[in-house]
Write a protein that holds these residues in place. Sequence first.
Motif, short mmCIF file in Angstrom:
data_model
loop_
_atom_site.label_atom_id
_atom_site.label_comp_id
_atom_site.label_asym_id
_atom_site.label_seq_id
_atom_site.Cartn_x
_atom_site.Cartn_y
_atom_site.Cartn_z
N GLU A 189 -8.94 74.02 6.57
CA GLU A 189 -10.10 74.50 7.33
C GLU A 189 -10.47 73.47 8.40
O GLU A 189 -10.82 72.34 8.08
CB GLU A 189 -11.28 74.71 6.37
CG GLU A 189 -12.50 75.33 6.99
CD GLU A 189 -13.61 75.56 5.98
OE1 GLU A 189 -14.61 76.22 6.33
OE2 GLU A 189 -13.48 75.09 4.83
N GLY A 190 -10.35 73.85 9.66
CA GLY A 190 -10.74 72.97 10.75
C GLY A 190 -12.08 73.42 11.29
O GLY A 190 -12.16 74.41 12.01
N GLY A 191 -13.14 72.69 10.97
CA GLY A 191 -14.48 73.14 11.32
C GLY A 191 -15.20 72.23 12.28
O GLY A 191 -15.41 71.05 11.98
N SER A 192 -15.56 72.74 13.45
CA SER A 192 -16.53 72.14 14.37
C SER A 192 -16.17 70.71 14.76
O SER A 192 -15.01 70.33 14.81
CB SER A 192 -17.91 72.21 13.71
OG SER A 192 -18.94 71.92 14.63
N GLY A 193 -17.21 69.89 15.06
CA GLY A 193 -16.98 68.52 15.48
C GLY A 193 -16.36 67.67 14.40
O GLY A 193 -15.72 66.65 14.69
N GLY A 194 -16.53 68.07 13.15
CA GLY A 194 -15.91 67.34 12.06
C GLY A 194 -14.40 67.33 12.17
O GLY A 194 -13.74 66.35 11.81
N ALA A 195 -13.83 68.43 12.69
CA ALA A 195 -12.38 68.49 12.91
C ALA A 195 -12.00 67.76 14.19
O ALA A 195 -11.00 67.04 14.24
CB ALA A 195 -11.94 69.95 12.99
N ALA A 234 -26.71 60.92 7.67
CA ALA A 234 -25.61 60.89 8.64
C ALA A 234 -26.15 60.80 10.06
O ALA A 234 -25.61 60.09 10.91
CB ALA A 234 -24.74 62.13 8.49
N GLU A 235 -27.25 61.52 10.32
CA GLU A 235 -27.86 61.45 11.65
C GLU A 235 -28.44 60.06 11.91
O GLU A 235 -28.33 59.52 13.01
CB GLU A 235 -28.95 62.52 11.77
CG GLU A 235 -28.43 63.96 11.70
CD GLU A 235 -27.38 64.25 12.76
OE1 GLU A 235 -27.57 63.84 13.93
OE2 GLU A 235 -26.36 64.87 12.43
N HIS A 236 -29.04 59.48 10.88
CA HIS A 236 -29.58 58.12 11.03
C HIS A 236 -28.46 57.12 11.34
O HIS A 236 -28.68 56.14 12.06
CB HIS A 236 -30.30 57.70 9.75
CG HIS A 236 -31.65 58.33 9.60
ND1 HIS A 236 -32.36 58.35 8.41
CD2 HIS A 236 -32.44 58.99 10.49
CE1 HIS A 236 -33.51 58.98 8.58
NE2 HIS A 236 -33.58 59.38 9.83
N GLN A 237 -27.27 57.36 10.77
CA GLN A 237 -26.15 56.44 10.95
C GLN A 237 -25.36 56.71 12.24
O GLN A 237 -24.42 55.98 12.54
CB GLN A 237 -25.22 56.52 9.74
CG GLN A 237 -25.85 56.05 8.44
CD GLN A 237 -24.98 56.35 7.23
OE1 GLN A 237 -23.89 56.92 7.37
NE2 GLN A 237 -25.44 55.97 6.06
N GLY A 238 -25.75 57.74 12.98
CA GLY A 238 -25.10 58.01 14.26
C GLY A 238 -23.90 58.91 14.18
O GLY A 238 -22.84 58.58 14.74
N GLN A 239 -24.04 60.05 13.53
CA GLN A 239 -22.92 60.96 13.37
C GLN A 239 -22.37 61.43 14.71
O GLN A 239 -21.17 61.39 14.97
CB GLN A 239 -23.34 62.18 12.53
CG GLN A 239 -22.23 63.18 12.23
CD GLN A 239 -21.22 62.66 11.24
OE1 GLN A 239 -20.39 61.80 11.57
NE2 GLN A 239 -21.27 63.16 10.03
N GLY A 240 -23.26 61.89 15.59
CA GLY A 240 -22.81 62.39 16.89
C GLY A 240 -22.11 61.32 17.71
O GLY A 240 -21.08 61.58 18.36
N GLU A 241 -22.65 60.12 17.70
CA GLU A 241 -22.05 59.02 18.46
C GLU A 241 -20.67 58.66 17.92
O GLU A 241 -19.73 58.39 18.68
CB GLU A 241 -22.97 57.79 18.41
CG GLU A 241 -22.49 56.60 19.25
CD GLU A 241 -21.50 55.70 18.51
OE1 GLU A 241 -20.76 54.98 19.20
OE2 GLU A 241 -21.48 55.74 17.26
N ALA A 242 -20.53 58.67 16.59
CA ALA A 242 -19.25 58.31 15.98
C ALA A 242 -18.15 59.29 16.37
O ALA A 242 -17.03 58.90 16.70
CB ALA A 242 -19.40 58.25 14.45
N ILE A 243 -18.48 60.58 16.36
CA ILE A 243 -17.49 61.60 16.74
C ILE A 243 -17.18 61.51 18.23
O ILE A 243 -16.02 61.57 18.65
CB ILE A 243 -17.99 63.00 16.35
CG1 ILE A 243 -18.05 63.14 14.82
CG2 ILE A 243 -17.09 64.09 16.94
CD1 ILE A 243 -18.66 64.43 14.33
N ALA A 244 -18.22 61.37 19.05
CA ALA A 244 -18.02 61.28 20.50
C ALA A 244 -17.17 60.05 20.86
O ALA A 244 -16.31 60.13 21.74
CB ALA A 244 -19.37 61.21 21.21
N TYR A 245 -17.39 58.96 20.17
CA TYR A 245 -16.62 57.74 20.42
C TYR A 245 -15.14 57.98 20.12
O TYR A 245 -14.26 57.58 20.89
CB TYR A 245 -17.16 56.60 19.55
CG TYR A 245 -16.46 55.28 19.78
CD1 TYR A 245 -16.84 54.44 20.81
CD2 TYR A 245 -15.42 54.87 18.93
CE1 TYR A 245 -16.19 53.22 21.02
CE2 TYR A 245 -14.77 53.66 19.12
CZ TYR A 245 -15.17 52.84 20.18
OH TYR A 245 -14.51 51.64 20.37
#
Length: 329
Positions: A207-213, A177-188
């Motif tokens: 359950e609403g958890g963290s950046g995933g939510a 997921a990190e290789h695929q740009g998890q942080g960028e996808a959520i930030a976008y």
Amino acid sequence: MTQSKNRQPLLLDFEKPLVELENRIEQIRNLAQESSDGIDVSEQIHQLEERAAQLRQEIFRSLSPAQRLQLARHPRRPSTLDYIQAISDEWVELHGDRGGADDPALVGGVGSLAGRPVVMLGHQKGRDTKDNVARNFGMASPGGYRKAMRLMEHANRFGMPILTFIDTPGAWAGLEAEHQGQGEAIAYNLREMFRLDVPIICTVIGEGGSGGALGIGVGDRLMMLEHAVYTVATPEACAAILWKDAAKAPQAAEALKITAWDLKNFGILDLLVPEPIGAAHSQPVEAAEILKAALIEELEILCEMTDQQRRDLRYQKFRRIGVFLDPSD
């Protein structure tokens, strides 16, 4: 007896006294039916049923944050697909992020709510171990968030309101997921959801958890079901970080202020949606009807606003989060 055995592994500790009382009522009723003496036990059953109703209210109105977290994670709790199928007139699931991925942990499509075309999407957990593995326990990958954004842009292009359903312990934190740009996808997604013209209602159903939510959580209205939770990190993770002991998760759950009531008091939550007594997993049809009515009512209000009014409302809503007053000032 078979039903009791099937239910037993899904029983939460605080539910056991209620289930024992309900089983006792059922036994008395069965014995009376099997007896040839014609004994009238209706009064006794009535008294026990009143006690069961009272006990149910006492239990579910005095739950701790840790107990509400257990309810939010209950394997029988209605999922995104359950609610979509229950509240929509019709719905067609759409797949793929148009970049080579189709994440089963985040589902979405076009549907109709009370005759109004809408786009509905959300995290999808599984019902059992096999299904949970296939759905990655509701933890979406970058492809899932890109699929969600594609569907939301489709909704914006055709003027359809967006309904999101949040139910995840967090975004997938795997190496891939990190290789695929998890942080960028959520930030976008966070950035782009602020610019959308159409009404957006986000509902935490479990359950609403963290950046995933947060990846599908920017909207004009934030709603939560009564026994849902919303948190920056799971209580287990928080306890492991702060006290090096995940067993202190109940203490962390209390400190994190994760319940719908807490978030309502902080002004983060716009609407607390009540659940049937006994929680959504005990009466899923009634829970879906309550949620549907709330969504329709909020949607009517938002659709009367202009695009600019909704964008301003969205912006100001999130600007207010985290603002506090210093008592010494």
